[in-house]
Write a protein that holds these residues in place. Structure first.
Motif, PDB file in Angstrom:
ATOM      1  N   SER A  60      47.703 -57.568 -39.257  1.00 30.53           N
ATOM      2  CA  SER A  60      48.564 -58.665 -39.730  1.00 30.53           C
ATOM      3  C   SER A  60      49.813 -58.152 -40.352  1.00 30.53           C
ATOM      4  O   SER A  60      50.747 -58.949 -40.367  1.00 30.53           O
ATOM      5  CB  SER A  60      47.947 -59.078 -40.969  1.00 30.53           C
ATOM      6  N   GLU A  61      49.879 -56.792 -40.641  1.00 27.95           N
ATOM      7  CA  GLU A  61      51.340 -56.109 -40.778  1.00 27.95           C
ATOM      8  C   GLU A  61      52.250 -55.901 -39.642  1.00 27.95           C
ATOM      9  O   GLU A  61      53.236 -55.878 -39.990  1.00 27.95           O
ATOM     10  CB  GLU A  61      50.978 -54.724 -41.680  1.00 27.95           C
ATOM     11  N   ILE A  62      51.807 -55.952 -38.380  1.00 28.62           N
ATOM     12  CA  ILE A  62      52.402 -55.502 -37.208  1.00 28.62           C
ATOM     13  C   ILE A  62      53.530 -56.629 -36.915  1.00 28.62           C
ATOM     14  O   ILE A  62      54.740 -56.266 -36.849  1.00 28.62           O
ATOM     15  CB  ILE A  62      51.550 -55.557 -35.959  1.00 28.62           C
ATOM     16  N   PRO A  63      53.398 -58.009 -36.969  1.00 28.06           N
ATOM     17  CA  PRO A  63      54.064 -58.959 -36.824  1.00 28.06           C
ATOM     18  C   PRO A  63      55.466 -58.764 -37.855  1.00 28.06           C
ATOM     19  O   PRO A  63      56.565 -59.011 -37.647  1.00 28.06           O
ATOM     20  CB  PRO A  63      53.504 -60.040 -36.724  1.00 28.06           C
ATOM     21  N   LYS A  64      55.159 -58.606 -39.071  1.00 25.94           N
ATOM     22  CA  LYS A  64      56.109 -58.600 -40.137  1.00 25.94           C
ATOM     23  C   LYS A  64      57.227 -57.411 -39.953  1.00 25.94           C
ATOM     24  O   LYS A  64      58.323 -57.399 -40.245  1.00 25.94           O
ATOM     25  CB  LYS A  64      55.366 -58.624 -41.560  1.00 25.94           C
ATOM     26  N   LYS A  65      56.344 -56.253 -39.680  1.00 27.99           N
ATOM     27  CA  LYS A  65      57.224 -55.045 -39.366  1.00 27.99           C
ATOM     28  C   LYS A  65      57.941 -55.189 -38.266  1.00 27.99           C
ATOM     29  O   LYS A  65      59.053 -54.834 -38.226  1.00 27.99           O
ATOM     30  CB  LYS A  65      56.140 -53.952 -39.216  1.00 27.99           C
ATOM     31  N   HIS A 118      60.072 -70.838 -25.215  1.00 27.83           N
ATOM     32  CA  HIS A 118      61.215 -71.699 -24.889  1.00 27.83           C
ATOM     33  C   HIS A 118      62.001 -72.207 -26.308  1.00 27.83           C
ATOM     34  O   HIS A 118      61.183 -72.644 -27.115  1.00 27.83           O
ATOM     35  CB  HIS A 118      61.026 -72.979 -24.150  1.00 27.83           C
ATOM     36  N   VAL A 119      63.246 -71.928 -26.373  1.00 25.11           N
ATOM     37  CA  VAL A 119      64.064 -72.564 -27.281  1.00 25.11           C
ATOM     38  C   VAL A 119      63.830 -73.668 -27.752  1.00 25.11           C
ATOM     39  O   VAL A 119      63.923 -74.687 -26.604  1.00 25.11           O
ATOM     40  CB  VAL A 119      65.211 -71.812 -27.592  1.00 25.11           C
ATOM     41  N   ALA A 120      63.707 -74.556 -28.822  1.00 24.60           N
ATOM     42  CA  ALA A 120      63.349 -75.688 -29.216  1.00 24.60           C
ATOM     43  C   ALA A 120      64.446 -76.078 -30.157  1.00 24.60           C
ATOM     44  O   ALA A 120      64.480 -75.767 -31.342  1.00 24.60           O
ATOM     45  CB  ALA A 120      61.966 -76.179 -29.838  1.00 24.60           C
ATOM     46  N   PRO A 121      65.511 -76.747 -29.831  1.00 23.83           N
ATOM     47  CA  PRO A 121      66.431 -77.471 -30.742  1.00 23.83           C
ATOM     48  C   PRO A 121      66.333 -78.280 -31.680  1.00 23.83           C
ATOM     49  O   PRO A 121      67.042 -78.598 -32.683  1.00 23.83           O
ATOM     50  CB  PRO A 121      67.818 -77.638 -29.586  1.00 23.83           C
ATOM     51  N   ASN A 122      65.086 -78.983 -31.506  1.00 23.09           N
ATOM     52  CA  ASN A 122      64.500 -79.937 -32.406  1.00 23.09           C
ATOM     53  C   ASN A 122      63.546 -79.521 -33.318  1.00 23.09           C
ATOM     54  O   ASN A 122      63.203 -80.337 -34.433  1.00 23.09           O
ATOM     55  CB  ASN A 122      63.996 -81.222 -31.730  1.00 23.09           C
ATOM     56  N   GLN A 123      63.303 -78.341 -33.377  1.00 24.47           N
ATOM     57  CA  GLN A 123      62.261 -77.706 -34.466  1.00 24.47           C
ATOM     58  C   GLN A 123      63.091 -76.624 -35.249  1.00 24.47           C
ATOM     59  O   GLN A 123      64.057 -76.015 -34.853  1.00 24.47           O
ATOM     60  CB  GLN A 123      61.241 -76.758 -33.785  1.00 24.47           C
ATOM     61  N   PRO A 124      62.854 -76.808 -36.938  1.00 24.87           N
ATOM     62  CA  PRO A 124      63.488 -75.720 -37.624  1.00 24.87           C
ATOM     63  C   PRO A 124      63.274 -74.360 -37.323  1.00 24.87           C
ATOM     64  O   PRO A 124      62.145 -73.887 -36.623  1.00 24.87           O
ATOM     65  CB  PRO A 124      62.881 -76.153 -38.847  1.00 24.87           C
ATOM     66  N   ILE A 125      64.220 -73.616 -37.539  1.00 24.44           N
ATOM     67  CA  ILE A 125      64.290 -72.153 -37.323  1.00 24.44           C
ATOM     68  C   ILE A 125      63.348 -71.303 -38.191  1.00 24.44           C
ATOM     69  O   ILE A 125      63.106 -72.016 -39.372  1.00 24.44           O
ATOM     70  CB  ILE A 125      65.676 -71.655 -37.358  1.00 24.44           C
ATOM     71  N   GLY A 126      62.516 -70.640 -37.818  1.00 19.26           N
ATOM     72  CA  GLY A 126      61.418 -69.899 -38.359  1.00 19.26           C
ATOM     73  C   GLY A 126      60.150 -70.849 -38.093  1.00 19.26           C
ATOM     74  O   GLY A 126      59.155 -70.151 -38.838  1.00 19.26           O
ATOM     75  N   THR A 127      60.149 -71.551 -37.292  1.00 18.17           N
ATOM     76  CA  THR A 127      58.845 -72.304 -36.955  1.00 18.17           C
ATOM     77  C   THR A 127      58.505 -72.368 -35.295  1.00 18.17           C
ATOM     78  O   THR A 127      59.419 -71.817 -34.693  1.00 18.17           O
ATOM     79  CB  THR A 127      58.983 -73.535 -37.320  1.00 18.17           C
ATOM     80  N   VAL A 128      57.393 -72.196 -35.050  1.00 22.72           N
ATOM     81  CA  VAL A 128      56.786 -72.425 -33.700  1.00 22.72           C
ATOM     82  C   VAL A 128      55.842 -73.416 -33.476  1.00 22.72           C
ATOM     83  O   VAL A 128      55.386 -74.149 -34.509  1.00 22.72           O
ATOM     84  CB  VAL A 128      56.191 -71.024 -33.196  1.00 22.72           C
ATOM     85  N   ALA A 129      55.856 -73.981 -32.356  1.00 24.31           N
ATOM     86  CA  ALA A 129      54.984 -75.083 -32.139  1.00 24.31           C
ATOM     87  C   ALA A 129      54.338 -74.932 -30.695  1.00 24.31           C
ATOM     88  O   ALA A 129      54.872 -74.571 -29.713  1.00 24.31           O
ATOM     89  CB  ALA A 129      55.802 -76.518 -32.191  1.00 24.31           C
ATOM     90  N   SER A 130      53.046 -75.413 -30.555  1.00 23.55           N
ATOM     91  CA  SER A 130      52.389 -75.438 -29.378  1.00 23.55           C
ATOM     92  C   SER A 130      51.063 -75.945 -29.472  1.00 23.55           C
ATOM     93  O   SER A 130      50.676 -76.678 -30.440  1.00 23.55           O
ATOM     94  CB  SER A 130      52.170 -73.977 -28.659  1.00 23.55           C
ATOM     95  N   ARG A 131      50.109 -75.798 -28.468  1.00 25.92           N
ATOM     96  CA  ARG A 131      48.561 -76.606 -28.573  1.00 25.92           C
ATOM     97  C   ARG A 131      48.026 -75.905 -27.590  1.00 25.92           C
ATOM     98  O   ARG A 131      48.331 -75.214 -26.502  1.00 25.92           O
ATOM     99  CB  ARG A 131      48.820 -77.979 -28.514  1.00 25.92           C
ATOM    100  N   VAL A 175      48.803 -64.360 -34.800  1.00 29.31           N
ATOM    101  CA  VAL A 175      50.257 -63.468 -34.767  1.00 29.31           C
ATOM    102  C   VAL A 175      51.203 -64.367 -35.632  1.00 29.31           C
ATOM    103  O   VAL A 175      52.059 -63.756 -36.397  1.00 29.31           O
ATOM    104  CB  VAL A 175      50.308 -63.195 -33.295  1.00 29.31           C
ATOM    105  N   ALA A 176      51.549 -65.494 -34.804  1.00 33.61           N
ATOM    106  CA  ALA A 176      52.589 -66.315 -35.523  1.00 33.61           C
ATOM    107  C   ALA A 176      52.535 -66.552 -36.961  1.00 33.61           C
ATOM    108  O   ALA A 176      53.353 -66.477 -37.899  1.00 33.61           O
ATOM    109  CB  ALA A 176      52.895 -67.651 -34.615  1.00 33.61           C
ATOM    110  N   GLY A 177      51.340 -67.121 -37.376  1.00 30.65           N
ATOM    111  CA  GLY A 177      50.925 -66.984 -38.570  1.00 30.65           C
ATOM    112  C   GLY A 177      51.216 -65.852 -39.927  1.00 30.65           C
ATOM    113  O   GLY A 177      51.670 -66.019 -40.690  1.00 30.65           O
ATOM    114  N   ASP A 178      50.591 -64.810 -39.281  1.00 34.97           N
ATOM    115  CA  ASP A 178      51.093 -63.564 -39.995  1.00 34.97           C
ATOM    116  C   ASP A 178      52.454 -63.160 -40.230  1.00 34.97           C
ATOM    117  O   ASP A 178      52.771 -62.557 -41.128  1.00 34.97           O
ATOM    118  CB  ASP A 178      50.258 -62.127 -39.358  1.00 34.97           C
ATOM    119  N   MET A 179      53.151 -63.680 -39.222  1.00 31.10           N
ATOM    120  CA  MET A 179      54.602 -63.113 -39.017  1.00 31.10           C
ATOM    121  C   MET A 179      55.602 -64.252 -39.990  1.00 31.10           C
ATOM    122  O   MET A 179      56.477 -64.061 -40.824  1.00 31.10           O
ATOM    123  CB  MET A 179      55.278 -63.237 -37.731  1.00 31.10           C
ATOM    124  N   LEU A 180      55.174 -65.442 -39.724  1.00 28.00           N
ATOM    125  CA  LEU A 180      56.050 -66.553 -40.186  1.00 28.00           C
ATOM    126  C   LEU A 180      55.429 -67.455 -41.405  1.00 28.00           C
ATOM    127  O   LEU A 180      56.077 -68.035 -42.215  1.00 28.00           O
ATOM    128  CB  LEU A 180      56.421 -67.524 -39.236  1.00 28.00           C
TER     129      LEU A 180
END
Length: 453
Positions: A39-44, A204-217, A359-364
């Protein structure tokens, strides 16, 4: 009693000797193999990516590429830049791959093998943003963020190179040409450079999503797509005496209306599909019925079965409706002109979705990982997913204190360069954590070692 004590001490001594002679047994419980260490790897990695020196380097690369946009299979200068930076890092690579592509390799040279991908090509459009690093090539622009994608993947390469001790396998860096309509991913696959890859990630960069967030499914994320062009031919004449003409404009109008019935009357309402006629060309005078009319458009669906069905029915409807109006029609699906006539849907692997969320949750932070609805846009990353378990996600870059960014494929599209460290760190973390979690496969030493390493 004395014999029992002697036996016990002998056993203890034997175990101690084994431990001393087998340090690998101790290493398997190291901090990076533990859940806390993972869990520390993404933050590092994110902290590393946010170092000012690395940020400035990624920004500089992105701006150089933005100033010199190149269309699909023409990315020769972009490819040179990538190879130059990989050379500086001491990262081996294959080139050319699929004409202009570059595929690099970081890690042990042994399985497991995971890939991370960035597209390289620009769009054929004029940039209207006035800034210091505006496109220097009229009619060409990086309006879809591929300049940022390349910069982030190079950033990930630098992170991984600086943390080689944490790579328990091999990371393949895929710098792919010709995503915009040419299906460059298919050509990369056909070359065979990804044969040993067990999973692949893309963003892919998403101009309609806030920076520091990710989205998928998990499952279907983006639609598959195809294009069509039709010529409807009649008999031209004077608009005042239509009885002596065969009007292709009327026939084309009926065709367009009938094509919409394919979705509203023939498709399952729970199976999202789109048929759009976006081109209509015919005639050049107010009082002349033309000899022919040209129409064209796109069709999209979330399965190859639905795409194939739409393709068949589009041709039947165009020819049939034209015949009703005494016209002839030809339909072209670009099967002999485009390298890939149909793009498959982008379908995310469900196991990799769980990996991504962790991974994304541990980082962001887990509240920054959003579940998104499917979109009808297309991505040639889907070709990788047909051959390899794959996962694609959106990376937010909208600063909520700034004016809204324009959407992709706009001549006013801009990149918030603060997104670069996030993309680099996510690429690197997804790959490194995948390798740590993967079960190494059993191969002979000759099979294990990749030639490039």
């Amino acid at each position: 009693m004395e014999k029992t004590s002697m036996s016990f001490f002998k056993l203890v001594s034997f175990i101690l000797i084994l431990l001393l002679l087998s340090p690998t047994l101790v290493l398997t419980s190291s901090s990076f193999s533990s859940s806390n260490g993972l869990s520390e790897i993404p933050k590092k990695f994110l902290d590393f990516a946010k170092r000012q020196e690395l940020v400035d380097w990624m920004v500089g690369i992105r701006r150089k590429i933005h100033e010199n946009p190149e269309l699909g299979y023409e990315e020769f200068e972009t490819s040179k830049l990538i190879r130059r930076e990989l050379d500086k890092m001491g990262i081996p690579y294959k080139n050319p791959v699929a004409v202009t592509g570059v595929v690099g390799f970081v890690g042990t040279g042994k399985p497991p093998v995971v890939a991370i991908r960035a597209d390289m090509d620009a769009l054929s459009m004029q940039e209207l943003v006035e800034w210091e690093h505006k496109s220097k090539h009229p009619g060409k622009m990086h309006a879809c963020g591929h300049d940022a994608h390349v910069s982030m993947l190079l950033g990930a390469a630098k992170i991984l190179k600086e943390h080689l001790e944490e790579l328990k396998g091999t990371v393949v860096l895929v710098f792919q040409p010709a995503e915009e309509g040419f299906g460059g991913a298919k050509k990369v696959l056909d070359v065979g450079v990804l044969e040993n890859v067990e999973a692949i990630f893309g963003l892919h960069v998403a101009p309609n999503q806030p920076i520091g967030t990710v989205a998928s499914r998990p499952g279907p994320l983006l639609a598959g797509s195809g294009f069509f062009d039709a010529v409807i031919s009649g008999k031209g004449g004077h608009a005042a005496i239509p009885q002596y003409s065969i009007d292709p404009i009327l026939a084309a109008s009926n065709v367009i209306v009938s094509l919409q019935h394919l979705v509203s009357r023939e498709a399952d309402p729970l199976d999202s599909q789109v048929v759009t006629v976006a081109k209509f060309q015919g005639g050049g005078a107010f009082n002349v019925i033309p000899d022919s009319v040209s129409i064209g458009g796109t069709f999209r669906a979330f399965s190859m079965e639905s795409l194939t069905q739409l393709k068949q029915r589009i041709e039947e409807v165009i020819k049939g409706q034209a015949a009703v109006q005494r016209c002839n029609a030809t339909v072209d699906f670009f099967e002999n002109k485009k390298p890939v006539p149909l793009f498959p849907p982008t379908i995310n692997n469900k196991d990799l979705h769980e990996h991504f969320e962790k991974v994304a949750g541990d980082m962001l932070g887990h509240d920054k990982v959003k579940y998104m609805q499917p979109l009808m846009g297309s991505e040639d990353f889907a070709f990788y997913q047909e051959a390899i378990p794959g996962y694609f996600f959106m990376l937010g870059m909208q600063d909520e204190t700034s004016p809204p960014l324009k959407f992709v494929h706009s001549p006013y599209f801009m990149i918030n360069e603060d997104v670069l460290p996030y993309g680099a760190a996510l690429h690197a973390s997804l790959a490194a954590r995948y390798l740590l979690a993967a079960e190494p496969k059993l191969h002979t030493p000759e099979e294990n070692l990749l030639d490039e390493l």
